[in-house]
Design a protein around this motif. Structure first.
Motif, PDB file in Angstrom:
ATOM      1  N   ASP A  71      59.925 -44.587  -1.984  1.00 37.33           N
ATOM      2  CA  ASP A  71      61.005 -43.632  -2.138  1.00 37.33           C
ATOM      3  C   ASP A  71      61.972 -44.018  -3.257  1.00 37.33           C
ATOM      4  O   ASP A  71      62.567 -43.157  -3.869  1.00 37.33           O
ATOM      5  N   TYR A  72      62.113 -45.320  -3.511  1.00 34.34           N
ATOM      6  CA  TYR A  72      63.034 -45.797  -4.543  1.00 34.34           C
ATOM      7  C   TYR A  72      62.690 -45.206  -5.905  1.00 34.34           C
ATOM      8  O   TYR A  72      63.578 -44.881  -6.685  1.00 34.34           O
ATOM      9  N   GLU A  73      61.409 -45.061  -6.170  1.00 38.74           N
ATOM     10  CA  GLU A  73      60.939 -44.543  -7.464  1.00 38.74           C
ATOM     11  C   GLU A  73      61.484 -43.143  -7.751  1.00 38.74           C
ATOM     12  O   GLU A  73      61.659 -42.755  -8.898  1.00 38.74           O
ATOM     13  N   PHE A  74      61.797 -42.397  -6.707  1.00 39.41           N
ATOM     14  CA  PHE A  74      62.158 -40.998  -6.882  1.00 39.41           C
ATOM     15  C   PHE A  74      63.659 -40.721  -6.797  1.00 39.41           C
ATOM     16  O   PHE A  74      64.078 -39.584  -6.952  1.00 39.41           O
ATOM     17  N   VAL A  75      64.454 -41.755  -6.578  1.00 34.30           N
ATOM     18  CA  VAL A  75      65.899 -41.580  -6.458  1.00 34.30           C
ATOM     19  C   VAL A  75      66.478 -40.953  -7.723  1.00 34.30           C
ATOM     20  O   VAL A  75      67.273 -40.009  -7.661  1.00 34.30           O
ATOM     21  N   ALA A  76      66.081 -41.457  -8.887  1.00 31.71           N
ATOM     22  CA  ALA A  76      66.613 -40.935 -10.153  1.00 31.71           C
ATOM     23  C   ALA A  76      66.266 -39.467 -10.337  1.00 31.71           C
ATOM     24  O   ALA A  76      67.118 -38.670 -10.734  1.00 31.71           O
ATOM     25  N   GLN A  77      65.027 -39.096 -10.013  1.00 31.19           N
ATOM     26  CA  GLN A  77      64.652 -37.690 -10.179  1.00 31.19           C
ATOM     27  C   GLN A  77      65.353 -36.802  -9.164  1.00 31.19           C
ATOM     28  O   GLN A  77      65.716 -35.672  -9.483  1.00 31.19           O
ATOM     29  N   ASP A  78      65.552 -37.306  -7.965  1.00 29.64           N
ATOM     30  CA  ASP A  78      66.301 -36.535  -6.979  1.00 29.64           C
ATOM     31  C   ASP A  78      67.732 -36.303  -7.463  1.00 29.64           C
ATOM     32  O   ASP A  78      68.264 -35.207  -7.360  1.00 29.64           O
ATOM     33  N   ARG A  79      68.350 -37.341  -7.983  1.00 34.45           N
ATOM     34  CA  ARG A  79      69.721 -37.214  -8.498  1.00 34.45           C
ATOM     35  C   ARG A  79      69.771 -36.289  -9.711  1.00 34.45           C
ATOM     36  O   ARG A  79      70.778 -35.622  -9.940  1.00 34.45           O
ATOM     37  N   TRP A  80      68.708 -36.267 -10.497  1.00 37.87           N
ATOM     38  CA  TRP A  80      68.632 -35.421 -11.683  1.00 37.87           C
ATOM     39  C   TRP A  80      68.560 -33.943 -11.273  1.00 37.87           C
ATOM     40  O   TRP A  80      68.918 -33.055 -12.027  1.00 37.87           O
ATOM     41  N   GLY A  81      68.083 -33.675 -10.061  1.00 39.02           N
ATOM     42  CA  GLY A  81      68.081 -32.314  -9.531  1.00 39.02           C
ATOM     43  C   GLY A  81      66.921 -31.445  -9.963  1.00 39.02           C
ATOM     44  O   GLY A  81      67.027 -30.227  -9.999  1.00 39.02           O
ATOM     45  N   MET A  82      65.790 -32.068 -10.250  1.00 41.14           N
ATOM     46  CA  MET A  82      64.648 -31.279 -10.691  1.00 41.14           C
ATOM     47  C   MET A  82      64.048 -30.446  -9.566  1.00 41.14           C
ATOM     48  O   MET A  82      63.611 -29.324  -9.782  1.00 41.14           O
ATOM     49  N   ALA A  83      64.005 -30.989  -8.368  1.00 37.73           N
ATOM     50  CA  ALA A  83      63.426 -30.257  -7.234  1.00 37.73           C
ATOM     51  C   ALA A  83      64.256 -30.534  -5.987  1.00 37.73           C
ATOM     52  O   ALA A  83      64.719 -31.655  -5.775  1.00 37.73           O
TER      53      ALA A  83
END
Length: 148
Positions: free
Chosen positions: A1-13
């Motif tokens: 899950d750590y790998e996806f924190v940045a993309q989650d914060r970026w708001g892509m999906a």
């Protein structure tokens, strides 16, 4: 899950409400995809993780909205599209309720007609292309206004 924190914060999906049938809605914002920040492979893993996380919680179909508002050439990643669409259709055919693409253009429609020839009729009907002029009708048939 750590790998996806940045993309989650970026708001892509992100998951946002549900449609009139109670199916959860995954919104994928094209303008938030930056191929210079996130590789195609990383983005693909992120989207699968996002989908799998929700599918483990619900026993139903999902709705995917590809939101292309404010998207530019900078956000385009045709490699991601060429991998993602067949992946969704191959591994999630019964879990994908509807996939809405908004807004769409004539060029996108022509490309879809070329690609969709590989899909059966049932699968092809799961994709809804929403033009700016008809957005209210198409969205509101599927999603209540308080969920938009």
């Amino acid at each position: 899950d750590y790998e996806f924190v940045a993309q989650d914060r970026w708001g892509m999906a992100y998951w946002h409400g549900s449609d009139r049938f109670g199916r959860p809605i995954l919104v994928i914002r094209g303008c938030r995809h930056d191929p210079s920040l996130f590789t195609t492979e990383t983005t693909l893993r992120y989207l699968i993780w996002k989908l799998e996380t929700k599918l483990s919680e619900v026993d139903d179909e999902v709705v995917v909205i590809f939101d292309f508002i404010n998207m530019t050439r900078h956000n385009m990643d045709m490699r991601l599209v060429r991998i993602l669409i067949p992946l969704l259709l191959s591994f999630y055919p019964e879990r994908l309720g509807v996939c809405m693409v908004y807004p769409t253009s004539q060029i996108m429609w022509i490309l879809w007609k070329m690609v969709s020839k590989r899909f059966d009729e049932k699968t092809e009907k799961k994709f809804v292309f929403v033009r700016e002029q008809k957005r209210e009708n198409k969205f509101l048939r599927l999603i209540a206004s308080d969920q938009l």
